[in-house]
Design a protein around this motif. Sequence first.
Motif, PDB file in Angstrom:
ATOM      1  N   ALA A 131       7.583  14.223   1.490  1.00 54.82           N
ATOM      2  CA  ALA A 131       6.656  13.089   1.454  1.00 54.82           C
ATOM      3  C   ALA A 131       5.199  13.528   1.520  1.00 54.82           C
ATOM      4  O   ALA A 131       4.296  12.752   1.178  1.00 54.82           O
ATOM      5  CB  ALA A 131       6.959  12.137   2.608  1.00 54.82           C
ATOM      6  N   ALA A 132       4.949  14.756   1.933  1.00 59.11           N
ATOM      7  CA  ALA A 132       3.581  15.267   2.015  1.00 59.11           C
ATOM      8  C   ALA A 132       3.020  15.691   0.664  1.00 59.11           C
ATOM      9  O   ALA A 132       1.828  15.984   0.551  1.00 59.11           O
ATOM     10  CB  ALA A 132       3.537  16.457   2.978  1.00 59.11           C
ATOM     11  N   LEU A 133       3.846  15.700  -0.386  1.00 60.25           N
ATOM     12  CA  LEU A 133       3.450  16.318  -1.643  1.00 60.25           C
ATOM     13  C   LEU A 133       2.660  15.456  -2.621  1.00 60.25           C
ATOM     14  O   LEU A 133       1.732  15.956  -3.265  1.00 60.25           O
ATOM     15  CB  LEU A 133       4.706  16.840  -2.375  1.00 60.25           C
ATOM     16  CG  LEU A 133       5.590  17.838  -1.635  1.00 60.25           C
ATOM     17  CD1 LEU A 133       6.786  18.214  -2.516  1.00 60.25           C
ATOM     18  CD2 LEU A 133       4.811  19.077  -1.239  1.00 60.25           C
ATOM     19  N   PRO A 134       2.997  14.182  -2.850  1.00 57.01           N
ATOM     20  CA  PRO A 134       2.515  13.489  -4.052  1.00 57.01           C
ATOM     21  C   PRO A 134       1.011  13.425  -4.244  1.00 57.01           C
ATOM     22  O   PRO A 134       0.540  13.446  -5.387  1.00 57.01           O
ATOM     23  CB  PRO A 134       3.108  12.083  -3.899  1.00 57.01           C
ATOM     24  CG  PRO A 134       4.345  12.281  -3.097  1.00 57.01           C
ATOM     25  CD  PRO A 134       3.983  13.353  -2.114  1.00 57.01           C
ATOM     26  N   LEU A 135       0.233  13.340  -3.187  1.00 56.64           N
ATOM     27  CA  LEU A 135      -1.214  13.220  -3.348  1.00 56.64           C
ATOM     28  C   LEU A 135      -1.915  14.551  -3.099  1.00 56.64           C
ATOM     29  O   LEU A 135      -2.448  15.164  -4.020  1.00 56.64           O
ATOM     30  CB  LEU A 135      -1.763  12.144  -2.414  1.00 56.64           C
ATOM     31  CG  LEU A 135      -3.254  11.833  -2.571  1.00 56.64           C
ATOM     32  CD1 LEU A 135      -3.525  11.215  -3.934  1.00 56.64           C
ATOM     33  CD2 LEU A 135      -3.725  10.901  -1.463  1.00 56.64           C
ATOM     34  N   ALA A 136      -1.929  15.028  -1.854  1.00 55.51           N
ATOM     35  CA  ALA A 136      -2.708  16.215  -1.512  1.00 55.51           C
ATOM     36  C   ALA A 136      -2.195  17.475  -2.204  1.00 55.51           C
ATOM     37  O   ALA A 136      -2.984  18.286  -2.700  1.00 55.51           O
ATOM     38  CB  ALA A 136      -2.728  16.407  -0.002  1.00 55.51           C
ATOM     39  N   PRO A 156       0.821  -1.208   0.000  1.00 57.29           N
ATOM     40  CA  PRO A 156       0.000   0.000   0.000  1.00 57.29           C
ATOM     41  C   PRO A 156       0.861   1.267   0.000  1.00 57.29           C
ATOM     42  O   PRO A 156       2.085   1.223   0.063  1.00 57.29           O
ATOM     43  CB  PRO A 156      -0.795  -0.127   1.296  1.00 57.29           C
ATOM     44  CG  PRO A 156       0.122  -0.894   2.200  1.00 57.29           C
ATOM     45  CD  PRO A 156       0.869  -1.848   1.322  1.00 57.29           C
ATOM     46  N   GLY A 157       0.174   2.403  -0.036  1.00 59.47           N
ATOM     47  CA  GLY A 157       0.850   3.701   0.046  1.00 59.47           C
ATOM     48  C   GLY A 157       1.173   4.268  -1.323  1.00 59.47           C
ATOM     49  O   GLY A 157       1.789   3.595  -2.150  1.00 59.47           O
ATOM     50  N   CYS A 158       0.778   5.515  -1.549  1.00 56.93           N
ATOM     51  CA  CYS A 158       1.058   6.171  -2.832  1.00 56.93           C
ATOM     52  C   CYS A 158       1.943   7.398  -2.668  1.00 56.93           C
ATOM     53  O   CYS A 158       2.258   8.059  -3.660  1.00 56.93           O
ATOM     54  CB  CYS A 158      -0.240   6.557  -3.535  1.00 56.93           C
ATOM     55  SG  CYS A 158      -1.221   7.805  -2.671  1.00 56.93           S
ATOM     56  N   GLU A 159       2.358   7.713  -1.437  1.00 62.65           N
ATOM     57  CA  GLU A 159       3.176   8.906  -1.192  1.00 62.65           C
ATOM     58  C   GLU A 159       4.488   8.493  -0.541  1.00 62.65           C
ATOM     59  O   GLU A 159       4.510   8.044   0.604  1.00 62.65           O
ATOM     60  CB  GLU A 159       2.432   9.880  -0.286  1.00 62.65           C
ATOM     61  CG  GLU A 159       1.129  10.390  -0.879  1.00 62.65           C
ATOM     62  CD  GLU A 159       0.448  11.388   0.026  1.00 62.65           C
ATOM     63  OE1 GLU A 159       0.695  12.595  -0.150  1.00 62.65           O
ATOM     64  OE2 GLU A 159      -0.316  10.957   0.910  1.00 62.65           O
ATOM     65  N   GLY A 160       5.571   8.622  -1.288  1.00 63.28           N
ATOM     66  CA  GLY A 160       6.870   8.248  -0.755  1.00 63.28           C
ATOM     67  C   GLY A 160       7.994   9.052  -1.372  1.00 63.28           C
ATOM     68  O   GLY A 160       7.936   9.438  -2.545  1.00 63.28           O
ATOM     69  N   VAL A 161       9.017   9.308  -0.575  1.00 63.14           N
ATOM     70  CA  VAL A 161      10.199  10.067  -1.000  1.00 63.14           C
ATOM     71  C   VAL A 161      11.437   9.306  -0.547  1.00 63.14           C
ATOM     72  O   VAL A 161      11.444   8.694   0.519  1.00 63.14           O
ATOM     73  CB  VAL A 161      10.192  11.479  -0.370  1.00 63.14           C
ATOM     74  CG1 VAL A 161      11.554  12.144  -0.480  1.00 63.14           C
ATOM     75  CG2 VAL A 161       9.138  12.341  -1.036  1.00 63.14           C
ATOM     76  N   GLY A 162      12.465   9.329  -1.376  1.00 64.35           N
ATOM     77  CA  GLY A 162      13.699   8.656  -0.982  1.00 64.35           C
ATOM     78  C   GLY A 162      14.834   8.936  -1.942  1.00 64.35           C
ATOM     79  O   GLY A 162      14.767   9.854  -2.761  1.00 64.35           O
ATOM     80  N   VAL A 217      -5.698  18.693   1.427  1.00 62.52           N
ATOM     81  CA  VAL A 217      -5.899  19.367   0.140  1.00 62.52           C
ATOM     82  C   VAL A 217      -6.217  20.840   0.356  1.00 62.52           C
ATOM     83  O   VAL A 217      -5.677  21.719  -0.325  1.00 62.52           O
ATOM     84  CB  VAL A 217      -7.006  18.671  -0.674  1.00 62.52           C
ATOM     85  CG1 VAL A 217      -7.357  19.493  -1.916  1.00 62.52           C
ATOM     86  CG2 VAL A 217      -6.569  17.273  -1.105  1.00 62.52           C
ATOM     87  N   SER A 218      -7.078  21.127   1.321  1.00 62.94           N
ATOM     88  CA  SER A 218      -7.434  22.522   1.584  1.00 62.94           C
ATOM     89  C   SER A 218      -6.252  23.318   2.138  1.00 62.94           C
ATOM     90  O   SER A 218      -6.077  24.500   1.797  1.00 62.94           O
ATOM     91  CB  SER A 218      -8.605  22.598   2.560  1.00 62.94           C
ATOM     92  OG  SER A 218      -9.818  22.324   1.901  1.00 62.94           O
ATOM     93  N   LEU A 219      -5.433  22.696   2.972  1.00 56.11           N
ATOM     94  CA  LEU A 219      -4.265  23.410   3.495  1.00 56.11           C
ATOM     95  C   LEU A 219      -3.297  23.774   2.371  1.00 56.11           C
ATOM     96  O   LEU A 219      -2.763  24.886   2.341  1.00 56.11           O
ATOM     97  CB  LEU A 219      -3.557  22.561   4.550  1.00 56.11           C
ATOM     98  CG  LEU A 219      -4.323  22.311   5.850  1.00 56.11           C
ATOM     99  CD1 LEU A 219      -3.469  21.494   6.814  1.00 56.11           C
ATOM    100  CD2 LEU A 219      -4.742  23.625   6.507  1.00 56.11           C
ATOM    101  N   ALA A 232      10.585  11.859  -5.498  1.00 58.18           N
ATOM    102  CA  ALA A 232       9.272  11.492  -4.985  1.00 58.18           C
ATOM    103  C   ALA A 232       8.573  10.647  -6.031  1.00 58.18           C
ATOM    104  O   ALA A 232       8.722  10.870  -7.239  1.00 58.18           O
ATOM    105  CB  ALA A 232       8.436  12.735  -4.680  1.00 58.18           C
ATOM    106  N   ALA A 233       7.799   9.683  -5.581  1.00 55.47           N
ATOM    107  CA  ALA A 233       7.002   8.872  -6.490  1.00 55.47           C
ATOM    108  C   ALA A 233       5.753   9.642  -6.916  1.00 55.47           C
ATOM    109  O   ALA A 233       5.175  10.399  -6.130  1.00 55.47           O
ATOM    110  CB  ALA A 233       6.593   7.565  -5.812  1.00 55.47           C
ATOM    111  N   THR A 234       5.340   9.468  -8.166  1.00 59.75           N
ATOM    112  CA  THR A 234       4.073  10.035  -8.624  1.00 59.75           C
ATOM    113  C   THR A 234       2.964   9.020  -8.388  1.00 59.75           C
ATOM    114  O   THR A 234       3.154   7.821  -8.558  1.00 59.75           O
ATOM    115  CB  THR A 234       4.126  10.420 -10.111  1.00 59.75           C
ATOM    116  OG1 THR A 234       4.415   9.253 -10.895  1.00 59.75           O
ATOM    117  CG2 THR A 234       5.205  11.466 -10.362  1.00 59.75           C
ATOM    118  N   VAL A 235       1.793   9.495  -7.998  1.00 57.07           N
ATOM    119  CA  VAL A 235       0.688   8.615  -7.624  1.00 57.07           C
ATOM    120  C   VAL A 235       0.239   7.759  -8.799  1.00 57.07           C
ATOM    121  O   VAL A 235      -0.038   6.565  -8.658  1.00 57.07           O
ATOM    122  CB  VAL A 235      -0.480   9.446  -7.056  1.00 57.07           C
ATOM    123  CG1 VAL A 235      -1.710   8.582  -6.832  1.00 57.07           C
ATOM    124  CG2 VAL A 235      -0.059  10.122  -5.763  1.00 57.07           C
TER     125      VAL A 235
END
Length: 337
Positions: free
Chosen positions: A138-143, A61-67, A171-173, A86-89
């Motif tokens: 890591a907070a970026l790829p989805l929201a 699982p998981g669609c948001e990751g950085v490394g 998303v709102s933030l 970063a991975a793209t969703v």
Amino acid sequence: MKSYRLDPGQGLAGLALHEQDEPNPGRGQVVVRIRANSLGFRDLMVLAGRYVLPITPGVVPGCEGVGEVVAVGEGVTRVRPGERVAATVFPRWLDGPFRRENAAQLGTMIDGVLTEYALLDEDGVVPVPEHLTDDEAAALPLAAVTAWNALTSGDPLRPGATVLTLGSGAVSLFTLLFAKAAGARVIVTTSGAAKAERLRDLGADEVINYREDTAWDETVRALTGDQGADRVVDASGPLEKSLRSVAVSGSVSFVGHWLSGAEGAEPVSPSVLFSAGAALHRIATGSRAHFLELNRALTAHRLRPVIDRVFPFEKLHDAFAYCESGGGFGKIIITHD
């Protein structure tokens, strides 16, 4: 290496940690040593088996990751070992409109990034802004990509425009941060005084408590001289109130909260849709091109995401439980350090 695997529809009971060999990259592939992940409401829907896309049994699982890229396969030219990415969703959605053939998504249909080493296509990773830590990136790829897509779909967002974003989720933030950087006036709805204060600290011009002010759509119109908001980012609903809040010839970016049966999932009256006189954009996260544009804006304005709490990789169940409690403000991060 260790990876989480998912038995769909079983909730936290279906999430288990497994050991396996580290992957070797094939042609056009890269191996990324994951340093941080993030979680959100989408991940809870995946765990519960209520997500719109099919979920492969046993998927990582998981669609948001950085490394850090640690190995590349034959023919790889976009990235090199040692680069932070970063991975793209949606690794196959490179640019242009979303199409069915690009629907393979990390963490549902194909293996995601809640793992120590992820095997990814080189087209499915992007560099991350240098000023961000791994946790922040890591907070970026989805929201963040969703918010960027929502604000840039259709006509350009011009300085002085009014943006309404619903709720104080991730998303709102991000919408608030990006819209203020673009010179917009931003109105945000939220559920309580504590969150309202934090939103004002982040730059919100007006905050409406939707629990106390159930006719918040009328309040939006009053705050805009009965013109309505030029752009509405609807990440929580109800959609009908978004349509009543938007300016004629404005736009509503509909993020898709109805997929989980959330508030506002009831059908919208055709008369309300017609009377709004606005464009309605369906937002499905975003493409690699959106992510690259977002990174340039983050770098130019030195923007940083709002982080709520950080959990170690081994405490993923605790992180999901906290996410499910719904009381946070900002992104939940999983660290591998």
